[in-house]
Design an enzyme around this catalytic site. Structure first.
Site, PDB file in Angstrom:
ATOM      1  N   GLY A 158       0.859  -1.187   0.000  1.00  0.00           N
ATOM      2  CA  GLY A 158       0.000   0.000   0.000  1.00  0.00           C
ATOM      3  C   GLY A 158       0.890   1.230   0.000  1.00  0.00           C
ATOM      4  N   ARG A 159       0.329   2.342   0.477  1.00  0.00           N
ATOM      5  CA  ARG A 159       1.072   3.606   0.425  1.00  0.00           C
ATOM      6  C   ARG A 159       2.337   3.562   1.288  1.00  0.00           C
ATOM      7  NH1 ARG A 159      -2.171   7.677  -1.895  1.00  0.00           N
ATOM      8  NH2 ARG A 159      -3.285   6.515  -3.493  1.00  0.00           N
ATOM      9  N   ILE A 160       2.265   2.887   2.440  1.00  0.00           N
ATOM     10  CA  ILE A 160       3.458   2.841   3.309  1.00  0.00           C
ATOM     11  C   ILE A 160       4.523   1.960   2.663  1.00  0.00           C
ATOM     12  CG2 ILE A 160       4.359   2.196   5.592  1.00  0.00           C
ATOM     13  CD1 ILE A 160       1.555   2.870   6.733  1.00  0.00           C
ATOM     14  N   ARG A 180      -1.587  -8.761  -2.987  1.00  0.00           N
ATOM     15  CA  ARG A 180      -2.623  -9.550  -3.666  1.00  0.00           C
ATOM     16  C   ARG A 180      -2.837  -9.042  -5.085  1.00  0.00           C
ATOM     17  NH1 ARG A 180      -7.707 -10.344   0.032  1.00  0.00           N
ATOM     18  NH2 ARG A 180      -7.320  -8.128   0.114  1.00  0.00           N
ATOM     19  N   ALA A 240       3.710  -3.746  10.976  1.00  0.00           N
ATOM     20  CA  ALA A 240       2.271  -3.749  10.668  1.00  0.00           C
ATOM     21  C   ALA A 240       1.440  -4.171  11.877  1.00  0.00           C
ATOM     22  CB  ALA A 240       2.023  -4.624   9.466  1.00  0.00           C
ATOM     23  N   ARG A 241       1.302  -5.479  12.079  1.00  0.00           N
ATOM     24  CA  ARG A 241       0.586  -5.986  13.244  1.00  0.00           C
ATOM     25  C   ARG A 241       1.257  -7.283  13.683  1.00  0.00           C
ATOM     26  NH1 ARG A 241      -1.058  -1.602  13.363  1.00  0.00           N
ATOM     27  NH2 ARG A 241      -3.200  -0.827  13.328  1.00  0.00           N
ATOM     28  N   GLU A 270       0.260  -7.437  22.314  1.00  0.00           N
ATOM     29  CA  GLU A 270       0.703  -6.154  22.883  1.00  0.00           C
ATOM     30  C   GLU A 270      -0.120  -5.780  24.107  1.00  0.00           C
ATOM     31  OE1 GLU A 270       1.726  -4.202  18.565  1.00  0.00           O
ATOM     32  OE2 GLU A 270       0.625  -2.949  19.960  1.00  0.00           O
ATOM     33  N   HIS A 288       5.483  -0.232  19.404  1.00  0.00           N
ATOM     34  CA  HIS A 288       4.504   0.255  18.428  1.00  0.00           C
ATOM     35  C   HIS A 288       4.648   1.770  18.186  1.00  0.00           C
ATOM     36  CE1 HIS A 288       0.413  -1.026  16.584  1.00  0.00           C
ATOM     37  NE2 HIS A 288       0.927  -0.010  15.904  1.00  0.00           N
ATOM     38  N   GLY A 290       5.690   3.176  15.109  1.00  0.00           N
ATOM     39  CA  GLY A 290       5.814   3.490  13.681  1.00  0.00           C
ATOM     40  C   GLY A 290       5.414   4.913  13.303  1.00  0.00           C
TER      41      GLY A 290
HETATM   42  C1  DGY Z   1      -1.676   2.553  12.744  1.00  0.00           C
HETATM   43  O1  DGY Z   1      -1.975   3.720  12.483  1.00  0.00           O
HETATM   44  O2  DGY Z   1      -2.336   1.596  12.348  1.00  0.00           O
HETATM   45  C2  DGY Z   1      -0.500   2.345  13.601  1.00  0.00           C
HETATM   46  O3  DGY Z   1      -0.184   1.021  13.743  1.00  0.00           O
HETATM   47  C3  DGY Z   1      -0.752   2.984  14.950  1.00  0.00           C
HETATM   48  O4  DGY Z   1       0.095   4.040  15.132  1.00  0.00           O
END
Ligand code: DGY
Length: 339
Positions: A158-160, A180, A240-241, A270, A288, A290
């Site tokens: 995606g954009r990130i 995908r 990400a997660r 977390e 977390h 980011g």
């Molecule tokens: C988000 O924006 O989804 C980040 O993981 C939280 O800062």
């Protein structure tokens, strides 16, 4: 009695951003950061027209049961795996998030973790602070792995992911990605990235960054089998997660030396971090962070306020929230029906 709408803000936010919110609605803003259990969350949401909430606040059908007042949930994050979007849509509650404003900051952080993990910054700093740099250091001490000239793999484009890819040019890296759906040629060209299937991505990347959304389908998308298929001595970064990675399997792959290092900003449970990961010096761990730059967190808070105000039909953007997740609710509202 006040006729103004009411918004609950579940986390402490910047005072000036809250002041802007308060120009249009009454607010109940938490002054202390804490986790709200399911029962409290349900009660809080039943007493307001809108809410700005964080990732730790999980909203599902049970949270919304019997709630006839809530109109908008504004998530202070781009990811929204804490929200049951279907349940929100069914209940006629608009859900919004904070995309775009954090792309570049989060991409910067992916590189911070990648560099720190590959060049062993965390462990070396701990060693130095512990006063263990005494006398001469061996020429072959603290050897890391290079980034320049290597292959960067990005899972989720995606954009990130694209912002991460664009930065790779400065390191003279080849960039592969798997998503995908393949990006349009022009976009691929803009970030000099080449689509490959997932198996090739794992096999060919020297450094692999995870930037995909967390869904039931993606749970443990990097498990023991995937780790076994990764390049010997590669580095894994997850911004990400946590639930994307089988953390026990990752710890095993690091212990066995299949992976050289990992940089992790997110964890399955977390704020609890898997003890096997905590035990490993070759993992760089962060809580977390980011999107955590001063400018970006302010922009996210501002966007969350815009979302909730517009979703409630007040303020300059009334009725046109900038980042709706379930715009169907807006369409239904326009038609005067239920979502
Ligand atoms: C988000 O924006 O989804 C980040 O993981 C939280 O800062």
């Amino acid at each position: 009695m006040s006729k103004r709408l009411k918004v609950w803000v579940s986390r402490p936010l910047f005072a000036d951003v809250l002041a802007r919110l308060e120009q249009y609605v009454d607010i109940d803003a938490e002054a202390v950061e804490r986790v709200h259990d399911a029962q409290e969350l349900k009660q809080r949401l039943a007493a307001v027209d809108g809410a700005i909430i964080g990732l730790a606040d999980r909203v599902d059908a049970a949270t919304l049961a019997g709630n006839h007042r809530l109109k908008v949930i504004s998530n202070l994050a781009v990811g929204y795996n804490n929200l049951d979007v279907e349940a929100l849509t069914k209940a006629g509650v608009l859900a919004c998030n904070t995309p775009e404003v954090l792309n570049e900051t989060t991409a910067d952080y992916a590189w911070a973790l990648l560099l720190a993990a590959a060049r062993r910054v965390g462990a070396a700093e701990r060693w130095l602070r512990a006063g263990r740099w005494r006398g001469a250091m061996r020429f072959d001490d603290w050897l890391g792995v290079d980034l320049h000239g290597k292959t960067l793999g990005i899972l989720g484009m995606g954009r990130i992911g694209q912002a991460i890819a664009r930065r790779a040019g400065g390191f003279d890296m080849r960039v592969l990605y798997h998503n995908r759906s393949r990006l349009p040629e022009l976009v691929e060209h803009g970030c000099a990235a080449h689509w490959v299937d997932k198996a090739s991505l794992l096999r060919e990347s020297d450094h692999l960054v995870l930037v995909l959304p967390y869904t039931a389908e993606n749970h443990h998308i990097i498990g023991a089998a995937e780790l076994a298929s990764m390049k010997q001595g590669s580095v894994l970064v997850n911004i990400a997660r946590g639930g994307l990675v089988d953390e026990a399997a990752l710890a095993a792959a690091l212990r066995e030396g299949r992976l050289a290092a990992a940089g992790l900003d997110v964890f399955e449970d977390e704020p609890v971090v898997h003890p096997d990961l905590l035990a490993l010096e070759q993992v760089v761990l962060s809580p977390h962070l980011g999107s955590a730059s001063a400018d970006t967190r302010r922009n996210m808070a501002g966007l969350a306020v815009d979302n909730v105000l517009a979703g409630l039909g007040v303020g300059p953007g009334a009725g046109r929230p900038p980042a709706p997740i379930n715009p169907r609710v807006l369409a239904m509202r326009e038609r005067g029906g239920k979502a």
